[in-house]
Design a protein around this motif. Sequence first.
Motif, PDB file in Angstrom:
ATOM      1  N   PRO A  61       0.868  -1.270   0.036  1.00  0.00           N
ATOM      2  CA  PRO A  61      -0.107   0.099   0.011  1.00  0.00           C
ATOM      3  C   PRO A  61       0.944   1.432  -0.142  1.00  0.00           C
ATOM      4  O   PRO A  61       0.309   2.346  -0.239  1.00  0.00           O
ATOM      5  CB  PRO A  61      -0.659  -0.257   1.062  1.00  0.00           C
ATOM      6  CG  PRO A  61      -0.805  -1.537   1.576  1.00  0.00           C
ATOM      7  CD  PRO A  61       0.457  -2.006   0.904  1.00  0.00           C
ATOM      8  N   PHE A  62       2.313   1.208   0.484  1.00  0.00           N
ATOM      9  CA  PHE A  62       2.878   2.222   0.353  1.00  0.00           C
ATOM     10  C   PHE A  62       4.062   2.321  -0.701  1.00  0.00           C
ATOM     11  O   PHE A  62       4.915   3.476  -0.445  1.00  0.00           O
ATOM     12  CB  PHE A  62       3.832   2.449   1.630  1.00  0.00           C
ATOM     13  CG  PHE A  62       2.963   2.285   3.005  1.00  0.00           C
ATOM     14  CD1 PHE A  62       2.360   3.340   3.657  1.00  0.00           C
ATOM     15  CD2 PHE A  62       2.927   0.839   3.517  1.00  0.00           C
ATOM     16  CE1 PHE A  62       1.509   3.243   4.782  1.00  0.00           C
ATOM     17  CE2 PHE A  62       2.240   0.796   4.770  1.00  0.00           C
ATOM     18  CZ  PHE A  62       1.499   1.785   5.344  1.00  0.00           C
ATOM     19  N   ILE A  63       3.565   1.855  -1.868  1.00  0.00           N
ATOM     20  CA  ILE A  63       4.362   1.648  -3.178  1.00  0.00           C
ATOM     21  C   ILE A  63       4.691   3.093  -3.691  1.00  0.00           C
ATOM     22  O   ILE A  63       5.739   3.362  -4.140  1.00  0.00           O
ATOM     23  CB  ILE A  63       4.162   0.842  -3.947  1.00  0.00           C
ATOM     24  CG1 ILE A  63       4.938   0.464  -5.144  1.00  0.00           C
ATOM     25  CG2 ILE A  63       2.609   1.105  -4.726  1.00  0.00           C
ATOM     26  CD1 ILE A  63       6.328  -0.250  -4.601  1.00  0.00           C
ATOM     27  N   GLY A  64       3.688   4.080  -3.490  1.00  0.00           N
ATOM     28  CA  GLY A  64       3.842   5.316  -3.963  1.00  0.00           C
ATOM     29  C   GLY A  64       4.281   6.423  -3.206  1.00  0.00           C
ATOM     30  O   GLY A  64       4.760   7.594  -3.553  1.00  0.00           O
ATOM     31  N   PHE A  65       4.840   5.836  -1.921  1.00  0.00           N
ATOM     32  CA  PHE A  65       5.645   6.759  -0.646  1.00  0.00           C
ATOM     33  C   PHE A  65       6.685   6.015  -0.357  1.00  0.00           C
ATOM     34  O   PHE A  65       7.030   5.417   0.477  1.00  0.00           O
ATOM     35  CB  PHE A  65       4.577   6.907   0.457  1.00  0.00           C
ATOM     36  CG  PHE A  65       3.061   7.378   0.096  1.00  0.00           C
ATOM     37  CD1 PHE A  65       2.885   8.680  -0.193  1.00  0.00           C
ATOM     38  CD2 PHE A  65       2.000   6.444  -0.024  1.00  0.00           C
ATOM     39  CE1 PHE A  65       1.610   9.223  -0.424  1.00  0.00           C
ATOM     40  CE2 PHE A  65       0.637   6.672  -0.527  1.00  0.00           C
ATOM     41  CZ  PHE A  65       0.264   8.138  -0.599  1.00  0.00           C
ATOM     42  N   ALA A  66       7.861   6.469  -1.138  1.00  0.00           N
ATOM     43  CA  ALA A  66       9.119   5.745  -0.854  1.00  0.00           C
ATOM     44  C   ALA A  66       9.740   6.269   0.276  1.00  0.00           C
ATOM     45  O   ALA A  66      10.155   5.239   0.930  1.00  0.00           O
ATOM     46  CB  ALA A  66      10.065   6.233  -2.085  1.00  0.00           C
TER      47      ALA A  66
END
Length: 285
Positions: A61-66
Amino acid sequence: MYYNLSLLFTYFFLYAIIGWSCEVVYCSIPQKKFINRGFLNGPYCPIYGVGAIIIVMFLAPFIGFAPILFLMGVLITSTLEYVTSWGMEKLFHAKWWDYSAHKFNINGRICLLNSILFGVMSLVLMYGIHPFVQSIIQSFSSFWLIVIATSAGVFFIGDVIESTRETLDLNKKLGSVYEATTELKNSLKEKGINTAHDLIAKVVDLKDGRLADAKDSAHTVVMNLTNRIQENKRFSNYTHRRILNAFPNMAHRDHQESLEVYKALLVKSKKKLKSDDFDTISDGQ
């Protein structure tokens, strides 16, 4: 159900192999020799497989928030490493790795440098490795995936059982070293061997051939000790040497001095085997 378990285990197995490969490269280059890292005999480190599965499952779920993915990766992998270190110490009475010499470590089990590296690896996993591995896995039919996972699982479980047996045997061997040195303590003291350091020095002298004179009484005592400990078990010697080579900073909770003595004896044994093999070849010619 079985297909899902096969898929999960296949990911675990592949990432365990990838992690082992990274460990081997990272540790072998500075030593300028091949080092088979890991607790198991096979080319895989389960801790990497478990860590990768947890990261892939829970951090998607955090793939877009490095930045968040990085911090969560640090937290997850550091916790896993700490728990693994603690669990193996409780099970085998030995501390397998020690980061006490590194800055910002916690009980020598984890350190900031490694945690940061694991965080970076989490990013590499999610943005690079996993999409590639996923595309390969998806190219297999469910039948072949189950076959691969089942075969790998049987091999892996067998390795876990055998490696555990070898490690427990190492503990027994250290116990025998302790018993032998204790029993011969008075004889060793009479020859000026008062500490484990003195005994190791004598073993090294034997290895280098500097005590070849059979009349040397210290030589005789140390040879009797080494013969009692070794018991001509080449297989045990090899597997124990592999374990200690993979974890050079291992510290035993109960028999640390015996561990150091046994390391020296294993080096001596390895040199002797090479010498015997050379003599056999020479005689054959």
